[in-house]
Design an enzyme around this catalytic site. Structure first.
Site, short mmCIF file in Angstrom:
data_model
loop_
_atom_site.label_atom_id
_atom_site.label_comp_id
_atom_site.label_asym_id
_atom_site.label_seq_id
_atom_site.Cartn_x
_atom_site.Cartn_y
_atom_site.Cartn_z
N ASP A 93 0.90 -1.22 0.03
CA ASP A 93 0.13 0.07 0.21
C ASP A 93 0.89 1.24 0.05
O ASP A 93 1.81 1.37 0.76
CB ASP A 93 -0.88 -0.29 1.20
N ASP A 115 3.04 5.00 -5.34
CA ASP A 115 2.16 6.41 -5.21
C ASP A 115 3.15 7.33 -5.51
O ASP A 115 3.71 7.93 -4.53
CB ASP A 115 1.75 6.46 -3.80
N HIS A 188 -7.84 9.90 3.71
CA HIS A 188 -7.74 8.82 4.64
C HIS A 188 -7.77 9.18 6.00
O HIS A 188 -7.87 10.64 6.49
CB HIS A 188 -6.08 8.59 4.77
N HIS A 220 -9.29 4.80 -2.34
CA HIS A 220 -8.56 4.88 -1.23
C HIS A 220 -9.47 5.51 -0.20
O HIS A 220 -10.45 6.36 -0.43
CB HIS A 220 -7.35 5.63 -1.56
N ALA A 222 -11.65 4.64 2.32
CA ALA A 222 -13.00 4.21 1.97
C ALA A 222 -13.54 3.91 3.26
O ALA A 222 -14.78 3.34 3.25
CB ALA A 222 -13.16 3.24 0.89
N ILE A 264 -9.58 -0.20 3.35
CA ILE A 264 -10.24 -0.02 4.58
C ILE A 264 -9.18 -0.11 5.59
O ILE A 264 -8.72 -1.57 5.78
CB ILE A 264 -11.44 -0.73 4.71
O1 G3H Z 1 -2.92 5.12 3.42
C1 G3H Z 1 -2.73 4.91 4.61
C2 G3H Z 1 -2.92 3.66 5.39
O2 G3H Z 1 -4.14 3.90 6.02
C3 G3H Z 1 -1.80 3.27 5.98
O3 G3H Z 1 -1.73 3.89 7.06
O4 G3H Z 1 1.03 4.42 7.02
O5 G3H Z 1 -0.09 4.62 9.08
O6 G3H Z 1 0.15 2.34 8.14
P1 G3H Z 1 -0.02 3.83 7.94
P1 13P Z 2 -9.05 4.95 5.31
O1 13P Z 2 -8.20 5.71 6.15
O2 13P Z 2 -10.34 5.34 4.97
O3 13P Z 2 -9.29 3.37 5.96
O4 13P Z 2 -8.20 4.61 4.13
C1 13P Z 2 -7.26 3.50 3.94
C2 13P Z 2 -6.24 3.58 2.67
O5 13P Z 2 -6.88 4.23 1.66
C3 13P Z 2 -5.11 2.60 2.71
O6 13P Z 2 -4.58 2.83 1.61
ZN ZN Z 3 -4.58 4.85 0.56
#
Ligand code: G3H
Ligand code: 13P
Ligand code: ZN
Length: 328
Positions: A93, A115, A188, A220, A222, A264
């Site tokens: 991700d 990204d 997000h 994203h 979502a 999610i």
């Molecule tokens: O896009 C963001 C995702 O929710 C991942 O979040 O970088 O804090 O693991 P994180």
């Molecule tokens: P949320 O913060 O809405 O759960 O989105 C997650 C996301 O897009 C991870 O790439």
């Molecule tokens: Zn995302």
């Protein structure tokens, strides 16, 4: 069974969306696998095919560096053995170019997201193209992003910049990316909308019209940020005020417009936070990490079943299995 991400997209396109769920630890992984197999309490329950679903497990750069990326990879390999009926893809991700190359070489990912959406268009095209070449050489597929979501994307603070349908068509053509994350008004985290704005399904429809038939899109940001989970957190001492998420009824509307993958993460964090807070509140003398962990795995499995129901992926597992076996 780990399967190519694009095969899952082919099965889902236009009908339902796959949940793409982030994990950071063991309990999230176990709850996720159980939920996707319709197992509410334990690993050894029979699969409930009426709700069992294919899914995408995704790992952010933050999750990879939280302890050591090899721990999460080992958890996934073990889950594959413990839950042999599961059909899932493993996705990086929000990767940087470097993180994508590392994930491509690791042997566990079936897809990566590059990204570079914070870069100017031409630079995003060039970086994405390089990642696509490296990934395709190893049979791995690539999600890219065009446009910018609101809020914070890892360490990138983005300003809202919706995806332009004409640019999306050009971007896909020039990069060869296999799926595209589009900015359609979401962001997000737990604070997505202030006031009446919502997901721009009108923009999504215009993007879909400009793209080749069957081209998979990704949403994203979502999470639905359920008020009942936020209320449980706040009742147990949390302070989450003014949160809002994507209405769950928008998931299937988006799926009909070509969205095959719905990301999610925040919702899973909210479930985690509520359960752990309640456990500490209700059992102040208990200091066993397994006490909240057991409740969390169970509640998270139930939450995943619910989520898959609103995504339309619940009950699709056997159909996907057949679809995949016909291809081999
Ligand atoms: O896009 C963001 C995702 O929710 C991942 O979040 O970088 O804090 O693991 P994180
Ligand atoms: P949320 O913060 O809405 O759960 O989105 C997650 C996301 O897009 C991870 O790439
Ligand atoms: Zn995302």
């Amino acid at each position: 069974m780990r399967v190519p991400t694009t095969e899952l997209f082919r099965h889902a396109y236009g009908q339902y969306a796959l949940g793409a769920y982030n994990i950071n630890n063991l309990e999230q992984a176990v709850g996720l696998f159980r939920g996707n197999l319709g197992k509410k309490e334990k690993n050894d329950e029979p699969v409930d095919s009426t709700v069992a679903a294919p899914f995408i497990l995704q790992i952010s750069r933050g999750a990879r560096s939280y302890t050591d990326k090899r721990f999460l990879e080992a958890i996934i390999r073990t889950a594959e053995e413990v839950f042999p009926e599961a059909i899932f893809a493993v996705h990086l991700d929000h990767g940087t170019e470097e993180a994508c190359y590392d994930a491509i070489d690791s042997g566990i990912y079936t897809s990566v997201m590059i990204d570079a959406s914070d870069k100017p268009f031409e630079e995003n095209v060039a970086i994405t193209r390089r990642v696509v070449e490296r990934a395709h050489a190893k049979g791995i597929v690539v999600e890219a992003e065009l446009g910018q979501l609101g809020g914070v994307e890892e360490d990138v603070v983005g300003s809202v910049h919706l995806t332009d349908p004409d640019q999306a068509a050009e971007f896909i053509e020039r990069t060869g990316c296999d799926s595209l994350a589009v900015a359609i008004g979401t962001s997000h985290g737990a604070y997505k909308f202030q006031g009446p704005q919502g997901v721009r399904l009108d923009v999504l429809a215009r993007i879909q019209k400009r793209l080749p038939e069957g081209y998979p899109l990704v949403m994203h940001g979502a999470s639905s940020v359920p008020p009942e989970w936020v209320a449980r957190i706040n009742a147990a001492g949390g302070q989450i005020k003014g949160s809002s998420g994507v209405p769950e009824e928008d998931y299937l509307k988006a799926a009909k417009l070509g969205v095959c993958k719905i990301n999610i993460d925040t919702d899973g964090r909210l479930v985690w936070c509520a359960i752990y807070r309640e456990s500490f509140r209700d059992k102040p003398a208990d200091f066993d990490p397994r006490t909240p962990g057991k409740v969390f795995m169970k509640e998270y499995a139930r939450y995943i079943i619910h989520k898959n129901q609103v995504l339309g992926s619940a009950g699709q597992l056997e159909s996907v299995r057949q679809f995949l076996s016909q291809k081999t």
